[in-house]
Design a protein around this motif. Structure first.
Motif, PDB file in Angstrom:
ATOM      1  N   GLY A  97     -59.431 -29.976  11.975  1.00  0.00           N
ATOM      2  CA  GLY A  97     -59.879 -28.596  11.820  1.00  0.00           C
ATOM      3  C   GLY A  97     -60.302 -28.317  10.391  1.00  0.00           C
ATOM      4  N   VAL A  98     -60.299 -27.052  10.041  1.00  0.00           N
ATOM      5  CA  VAL A  98     -60.672 -26.646   8.685  1.00  0.00           C
ATOM      6  C   VAL A  98     -59.605 -25.705   8.131  1.00  0.00           C
ATOM      7  CG1 VAL A  98     -63.165 -26.936   9.004  1.00  0.00           C
ATOM      8  CG2 VAL A  98     -62.104 -24.750   9.590  1.00  0.00           C
ATOM      9  N   ARG A  99     -59.491 -25.680   6.815  1.00  0.00           N
ATOM     10  CA  ARG A  99     -58.534 -24.794   6.134  1.00  0.00           C
ATOM     11  C   ARG A  99     -59.267 -23.995   5.069  1.00  0.00           C
ATOM     12  NH1 ARG A  99     -53.402 -27.620   3.844  1.00  0.00           N
ATOM     13  NH2 ARG A  99     -52.564 -27.045   5.894  1.00  0.00           N
ATOM     14  N   CYS A 100     -58.957 -22.703   4.978  1.00  0.00           N
ATOM     15  CA  CYS A 100     -59.525 -21.885   3.910  1.00  0.00           C
ATOM     16  C   CYS A 100     -58.804 -22.226   2.619  1.00  0.00           C
ATOM     17  CB  CYS A 100     -59.382 -20.391   4.225  1.00  0.00           C
ATOM     18  SG  CYS A 100     -59.959 -19.323   2.879  1.00  0.00           S
ATOM     19  N   SER A 101     -59.552 -22.697   1.629  1.00  0.00           N
ATOM     20  CA  SER A 101     -58.929 -23.111   0.364  1.00  0.00           C
ATOM     21  C   SER A 101     -58.463 -21.918  -0.455  1.00  0.00           C
ATOM     22  CB  SER A 101     -59.907 -23.966  -0.451  1.00  0.00           C
ATOM     23  OG  SER A 101     -61.097 -23.256  -0.713  1.00  0.00           O
ATOM     24  N   ASP A 102     -58.853 -20.697  -0.059  1.00  0.00           N
ATOM     25  CA  ASP A 102     -58.455 -19.502  -0.811  1.00  0.00           C
ATOM     26  C   ASP A 102     -57.212 -18.816  -0.235  1.00  0.00           C
ATOM     27  OD1 ASP A 102     -60.587 -19.870  -2.528  1.00  0.00           O
ATOM     28  OD2 ASP A 102     -61.931 -18.585  -1.382  1.00  0.00           O
ATOM     29  N   CYS A 103     -57.076 -18.829   1.113  1.00  0.00           N
ATOM     30  CA  CYS A 103     -55.923 -18.139   1.709  1.00  0.00           C
ATOM     31  C   CYS A 103     -55.048 -19.053   2.564  1.00  0.00           C
ATOM     32  CB  CYS A 103     -56.387 -16.936   2.543  1.00  0.00           C
ATOM     33  SG  CYS A 103     -57.202 -17.368   4.099  1.00  0.00           S
ATOM     34  N   GLY A 104     -55.548 -20.272   2.898  1.00  0.00           N
ATOM     35  CA  GLY A 104     -54.741 -21.223   3.647  1.00  0.00           C
ATOM     36  C   GLY A 104     -54.846 -21.110   5.156  1.00  0.00           C
ATOM     37  N   LEU A 105     -55.755 -20.298   5.686  1.00  0.00           N
ATOM     38  CA  LEU A 105     -55.915 -20.142   7.133  1.00  0.00           C
ATOM     39  C   LEU A 105     -56.393 -21.459   7.759  1.00  0.00           C
ATOM     40  CD1 LEU A 105     -55.949 -17.979   9.493  1.00  0.00           C
ATOM     41  CD2 LEU A 105     -58.414 -17.836   9.072  1.00  0.00           C
ATOM     42  N   ASN A 106     -55.709 -21.911   8.836  1.00  0.00           N
ATOM     43  CA  ASN A 106     -56.053 -23.156   9.521  1.00  0.00           C
ATOM     44  C   ASN A 106     -56.652 -22.850  10.896  1.00  0.00           C
ATOM     45  OD1 ASN A 106     -54.856 -24.746   7.428  1.00  0.00           O
ATOM     46  ND2 ASN A 106     -52.848 -24.284   8.311  1.00  0.00           N
ATOM     47  N   VAL A 107     -57.875 -23.315  11.149  1.00  0.00           N
ATOM     48  CA  VAL A 107     -58.526 -23.060  12.434  1.00  0.00           C
ATOM     49  C   VAL A 107     -59.368 -24.261  12.850  1.00  0.00           C
ATOM     50  CG1 VAL A 107     -58.641 -20.538  12.085  1.00  0.00           C
ATOM     51  CG2 VAL A 107     -60.547 -21.982  11.337  1.00  0.00           C
ATOM     52  N   HIS A 108     -59.728 -24.291  14.147  1.00  0.00           N
ATOM     53  CA  HIS A 108     -60.709 -25.271  14.603  1.00  0.00           C
ATOM     54  C   HIS A 108     -62.029 -25.046  13.869  1.00  0.00           C
ATOM     55  CE1 HIS A 108     -58.221 -25.347  18.444  1.00  0.00           C
ATOM     56  NE2 HIS A 108     -58.286 -26.622  18.110  1.00  0.00           N
ATOM     57  N   LYS A 109     -62.789 -26.105  13.672  1.00  0.00           N
ATOM     58  CA  LYS A 109     -64.102 -25.961  13.035  1.00  0.00           C
ATOM     59  C   LYS A 109     -64.987 -25.013  13.836  1.00  0.00           C
ATOM     60  CE  LYS A 109     -67.993 -28.606  11.182  1.00  0.00           C
ATOM     61  NZ  LYS A 109     -68.599 -29.958  11.013  1.00  0.00           N
ATOM     62  N   GLN A 110     -64.933 -25.128  15.156  1.00  0.00           N
ATOM     63  CA  GLN A 110     -65.738 -24.255  16.008  1.00  0.00           C
ATOM     64  C   GLN A 110     -65.272 -22.806  15.900  1.00  0.00           C
ATOM     65  OE1 GLN A 110     -68.226 -25.859  17.211  1.00  0.00           O
ATOM     66  NE2 GLN A 110     -69.203 -24.116  18.236  1.00  0.00           N
ATOM     67  N   CYS A 111     -63.963 -22.605  15.809  1.00  0.00           N
ATOM     68  CA  CYS A 111     -63.415 -21.241  15.705  1.00  0.00           C
ATOM     69  C   CYS A 111     -63.778 -20.583  14.385  1.00  0.00           C
ATOM     70  CB  CYS A 111     -61.897 -21.269  15.861  1.00  0.00           C
ATOM     71  SG  CYS A 111     -61.341 -21.634  17.547  1.00  0.00           S
ATOM     72  N   SER A 112     -63.995 -21.403  13.356  1.00  0.00           N
ATOM     73  CA  SER A 112     -64.294 -20.839  12.025  1.00  0.00           C
ATOM     74  C   SER A 112     -65.554 -19.988  12.037  1.00  0.00           C
ATOM     75  CB  SER A 112     -64.433 -21.965  10.993  1.00  0.00           C
ATOM     76  OG  SER A 112     -65.598 -22.737  11.232  1.00  0.00           O
ATOM     77  N   LYS A 113     -66.438 -20.220  13.011  1.00  0.00           N
ATOM     78  CA  LYS A 113     -67.679 -19.439  13.106  1.00  0.00           C
ATOM     79  C   LYS A 113     -67.411 -18.003  13.553  1.00  0.00           C
ATOM     80  CE  LYS A 113     -70.198 -23.616  14.491  1.00  0.00           C
ATOM     81  NZ  LYS A 113     -70.940 -24.271  15.604  1.00  0.00           N
ATOM     82  N   TYR A 114     -66.251 -17.779  14.151  1.00  0.00           N
ATOM     83  CA  TYR A 114     -65.948 -16.464  14.727  1.00  0.00           C
ATOM     84  C   TYR A 114     -64.887 -15.691  13.946  1.00  0.00           C
ATOM     85  CZ  TYR A 114     -68.294 -18.927  18.501  1.00  0.00           C
ATOM     86  OH  TYR A 114     -69.193 -19.658  19.227  1.00  0.00           O
TER      87      TYR A 114
END
Length: 294
Positions: A68-85
């Protein structure tokens, strides 16, 4: 009848622009206490160790690497596909923001819960307390190593950085540190998206139409960028009121701050050279018309 109709249409256009500007200012005033600037997440591909669930859809992240992907600023972890939403609701964690310089402007102010970057507030406060009459203010350079010291102090100590006269007697070191902060922003104060509109506005020859175009371009700036620019222009207007002592008028300050606040999106050398006179003119007009545009 036709003439009066045209006048009415012109009035509606001006009123509409004025209303838009008033709404923007009201929203910014509301933000003064909350600093509720919108910010997109800064997602980067992440390989997680152990089981992880998406914080957007709550489903398991499958795979051995790059799940998945992680926000380097707040630490939110989500699927790459979910990051679009995921909505633009990033709340940066101060522990993740390692520096002040070279940090995205909106990220910095949200992490510190301030209206503007603390570098801008602290440097301008120091300059106005002891430097407004200094000859060549902003044009004269301070020693590079001392400016780097100020930068490291902000990166290390944040709003506890000591930039007082006891530590840095030469006010040109503080002006240099402020200009360096603006130059090192990953996205300039006048953003890449808004840049073409400002350049187009500068090319308009009719003064009234040009100001209207600049006002429309200002509305394209993200709130934190707009507020930082507004605060800086108010300060630079004060600098010009001391022109008899510091010899810095709006045109001189435009030469200094044009390329500092504006950079063309393509970073092409020829484009940069061609745009320099328009960059200078935009900053000059922002200073001269600060009371009208902001």
């Amino acid at each position: 009848m036709l003439c009066s109709s045209n006048v009415w249409l012109d009035t509606v256009a001006v009123d509409s622009s004025s209303i838009t500007s008033l709404v923007r200012r009201a929203a910014l005033r509301e933000n003064e206490n909350h600093f509720n600037y919108e910010k997109a997440h800064n997602f980067k591909v992440q390989t997680f160790r152990g089981p992880h669930w998406c914080e957007y859809c709550a489903n398991f992240m499958w795979g051995l690497i790059a799940q998945g992907v992680r926000c380097s600023d707040c630490g939110l972890n989500v699927h790459k596909q979910c990051s679009k939403y995921v909505p633009n609701d990033c709340q940066p964690d101060l522990k993740r923001i390692k520096k002040v310089y070279c940090c995205d402007l909106t990220t910095l102010v949200k992490a510190h819960n301030t209206q503007r970057p603390m570098v801008v507030d602290m440097c301008i406060r120091e300059i106005e307390e002891r430097g407004l009459n200094s000859e060549g203010l902003y044009r004269v350079s301070g020693f590079t190593e001392h400016i780097e010291d100020v930068k490291m102090s902000f990166d290390r100590d944040g709003d506890k950085a000591d930039i007082s006269a006891d530590t840095y007697a030469d006010i040109n070191i503080i002006t240099g540190a402020l200009k360096l902060y603006f130059r090192e922003l990953p996205i300039p104060v006048i953003t890449y998206d808004a840049y073409p509109k400002f350049i187009e506005a500068a090319k308009i020859t009719n003064p009234e139409s040009r100001l209207e175009a600049i006002n429309e371009a200002l509305l394209l700036l993200p709130p934190a960028h707009y507020e930082t620019l507004r605060y800086l222009m108010t300060h630079l207007k004060k600098v010009t009121t001391n022109e008899k002592d510091n010899f810095m008028n709006a045109e001189n300050l435009g030469i200094v701050f044009g390329p500092t606040l504006m950079r063309p999106p393509d970073q092409n050398t020829l484009t940069t050279l061609n745009d320099m006179r328009y960059q200078k003119l935009i900053v000059q007009l922002l200073i001269e018309n600060e009371d009208v545009l902001f």
